[in-house]
Scaffold this motif. Sequence first.
Motif, PDB file in Angstrom:
ATOM      1  N   UNK A 124       0.861  -1.186   0.000  1.00  0.00           N
ATOM      2  CA  UNK A 124       0.000   0.000   0.000  1.00  0.00           C
ATOM      3  C   UNK A 124       0.894   1.231   0.000  1.00  0.00           C
ATOM      4  N   UNK A 125       1.951   1.160   0.794  1.00  0.00           N
ATOM      5  CA  UNK A 125       2.789   2.340   1.030  1.00  0.00           C
ATOM      6  C   UNK A 125       2.456   2.898   2.396  1.00  0.00           C
ATOM      7  N   UNK A 126       3.402   3.619   2.965  1.00  0.00           N
ATOM      8  CA  UNK A 126       3.201   4.127   4.330  1.00  0.00           C
ATOM      9  C   UNK A 126       2.353   5.390   4.353  1.00  0.00           C
ATOM     10  N   UNK A 127       2.145   6.024   3.194  1.00  0.00           N
ATOM     11  CA  UNK A 127       1.390   7.278   3.206  1.00  0.00           C
ATOM     12  C   UNK A 127       1.966   8.221   4.246  1.00  0.00           C
ATOM     13  N   UNK A 131       5.176   9.429   9.444  1.00  0.00           N
ATOM     14  CA  UNK A 131       5.276  10.770  10.031  1.00  0.00           C
ATOM     15  C   UNK A 131       4.348  10.898  11.237  1.00  0.00           C
TER      16      UNK A 131
ATOM     17  N   UNK B  77       4.356   7.893  -1.742  1.00  0.00           N
ATOM     18  CA  UNK B  77       4.102   7.445  -0.362  1.00  0.00           C
ATOM     19  C   UNK B  77       3.053   6.344  -0.326  1.00  0.00           C
ATOM     20  N   UNK B  78       2.155   6.326  -1.321  1.00  0.00           N
ATOM     21  CA  UNK B  78       1.022   5.405  -1.241  1.00  0.00           C
ATOM     22  C   UNK B  78       0.561   5.046  -2.646  1.00  0.00           C
ATOM     23  N   UNK B  79       0.505   3.755  -2.950  1.00  0.00           N
ATOM     24  CA  UNK B  79       0.018   3.332  -4.267  1.00  0.00           C
ATOM     25  C   UNK B  79      -1.164   2.380  -4.120  1.00  0.00           C
ATOM     26  N   UNK B  80      -1.768   2.363  -2.921  1.00  0.00           N
ATOM     27  CA  UNK B  80      -2.865   1.439  -2.643  1.00  0.00           C
ATOM     28  C   UNK B  80      -4.159   1.769  -3.372  1.00  0.00           C
ATOM     29  N   UNK B  89       4.595  -3.501 -10.466  1.00  0.00           N
ATOM     30  CA  UNK B  89       5.791  -3.703  -9.655  1.00  0.00           C
ATOM     31  C   UNK B  89       6.071  -5.196  -9.472  1.00  0.00           C
ATOM     32  N   UNK B  90       5.014  -5.953  -9.150  1.00  0.00           N
ATOM     33  CA  UNK B  90       5.202  -7.385  -8.918  1.00  0.00           C
ATOM     34  C   UNK B  90       5.654  -8.110 -10.187  1.00  0.00           C
ATOM     35  N   UNK B  96       9.064   0.760  -7.676  1.00  0.00           N
ATOM     36  CA  UNK B  96       8.347   1.641  -6.756  1.00  0.00           C
ATOM     37  C   UNK B  96       9.249   1.928  -5.563  1.00  0.00           C
ATOM     38  N   UNK B  98       8.896   3.390  -2.067  1.00  0.00           N
ATOM     39  CA  UNK B  98       7.993   3.939  -1.046  1.00  0.00           C
ATOM     40  C   UNK B  98       8.713   4.974  -0.195  1.00  0.00           C
ATOM     41  N   UNK B  99       8.103   6.128  -0.024  1.00  0.00           N
ATOM     42  CA  UNK B  99       8.732   7.248   0.676  1.00  0.00           C
ATOM     43  C   UNK B  99       7.685   7.884   1.588  1.00  0.00           C
ATOM     44  N   UNK B 100       8.022   8.122   2.856  1.00  0.00           N
ATOM     45  CA  UNK B 100       7.021   8.735   3.743  1.00  0.00           C
ATOM     46  C   UNK B 100       6.500  10.058   3.162  1.00  0.00           C
ATOM     47  N   UNK B 101       5.199  10.274   3.343  1.00  0.00           N
ATOM     48  CA  UNK B 101       4.540  11.417   2.713  1.00  0.00           C
ATOM     49  C   UNK B 101       5.173  12.762   3.092  1.00  0.00           C
ATOM     50  N   UNK B 128      13.099   2.819   6.083  1.00  0.00           N
ATOM     51  CA  UNK B 128      13.289   4.150   5.488  1.00  0.00           C
ATOM     52  C   UNK B 128      14.690   4.683   5.761  1.00  0.00           C
TER      53      UNK B 128
END
Lengths: 223, 231
Positions: A124-127, A131, B77-80, B89-90, B96, B98-101, B128
């Motif tokens: 999903x990603x951490x969104x 933070x 940050x989010x690809x859900x 990606x799979x 991808x 993933x990076x905190x928003x 991270x």
Amino acid sequence: MTDAKAVIAARAAGELRDGQIINLGIGLPTLIANYVADDIDVVIQTENGAIGVGPRPQHGCEDRDRANAGNQPISLIPGGSYFDSATSFGMIRGGHVDSTFLGTLQVDEEGNIANWIVPGKMLAGMGGAMDLVTGAKIVHIVTEHVAKDGTSKLMKRCTFPLTGAKECDVIITERAVFRRSPDKGFVLAEVARGYTLDDIAACTEMSYTVADDLKLDAFGGEA
Amino acid sequence: MPKNKVINVEDAMSHVKSGMSIAVGGFIGQGDPLTLIDCLKTMDVSDLTIYENDGGYGDRGTVELVRQEKVKRIVASHVGTTPEIGNAMNEGRLEVVPTPQGTLAEMMRCGGAGLGGFLTPTGIGTIAEEGKQIVELNGRRFILVEALRVDVALIRAHSGDTWGNLVYRGTSRNFNVVAATCADYVIAEVEDLYTLGELDTNSIHTCGIFVDAVVRSNSGYCVLREEGLDD
């Protein structure tokens, strides 16, 4: 919505204190807003860039430029405002948000939280969750007590990649409430109606102690 | 008099070339620059690196560029909300990151403000921090994150004037503000276009100094969600 989720959201709302600034995660945590007591005023921040989130607009009155981080239509209460993402996360990391409520895949006895990826299966990603758990003063995890396969979500050690290390302060499930103290780890504070101390022990993998003032039949379920 | 930057979308988007890095504003459909993305769908470009909060919403947004295999890497940050991105990606068709928003927003802000990077407590004790320098300051550990500069930024505002002064509406402000600052060439699509002097000078969110091209928006919106996302 399952009964368990309603029980969790209602009990979580009991953690709110008058005047708090709160952030509610997507899904179950968003439901908490439906159970805020009449004598409690809280201000809801949503990390996509608004504060003072109010009720969902009436059907037909939705506005495409007014939504929460789950993309659901919102209204703003008087005094609310909009801002950009850098400002929003300045609020969050900067300690201006009192309390956050997040769902999870796993939480463990050290307060570690894992809720953004199942390696090899689901990303999903951490969104904004990393933070939020870092910056909010109180971090509540609201989750069903056991996963769909029957295993405890309250684990000895998280096995999925972490969202935050030692960041969880309170765990609220449909069966119990645990609070983490710096010296004792998680302490079982409340057990819901319909469950015994033995029931909680049987479905909880993490170790914990029982509070001296433990409340049985504290919330939820049929009396 | 400030320059008139209003041009047609094809001319503005011709600055996008294969292999470029692109910052995209918007938040799961709120303020996504769909007119610019629609134009990019018609162009012969590939190997793009996208910096965006997410991949759009459902089947709309940069996920459409992923479907066309124009994107090599997405830093988000989010690809859900765009299952196709997880699938790509799979299947090994997309990287991808993933990076905190808050980290992604600050990367753009710092890049636009001439800073080299910043120290954040977010992600300490998680993956991270892998491969990142850790700095200890006043007894606290921080991750050193490099600022972001990109070739092009694609953003959307509600109102704009011919010089590129922009006003956003509601939660569509989000990443558009910071994406506008961190690129060599910034293209803004606007729903309502004004002549100079018509916008309230006290209420401008993005100053025209940041914007290179202004394009009329013609793409409508993503839909809103009716029920809560499953947790």
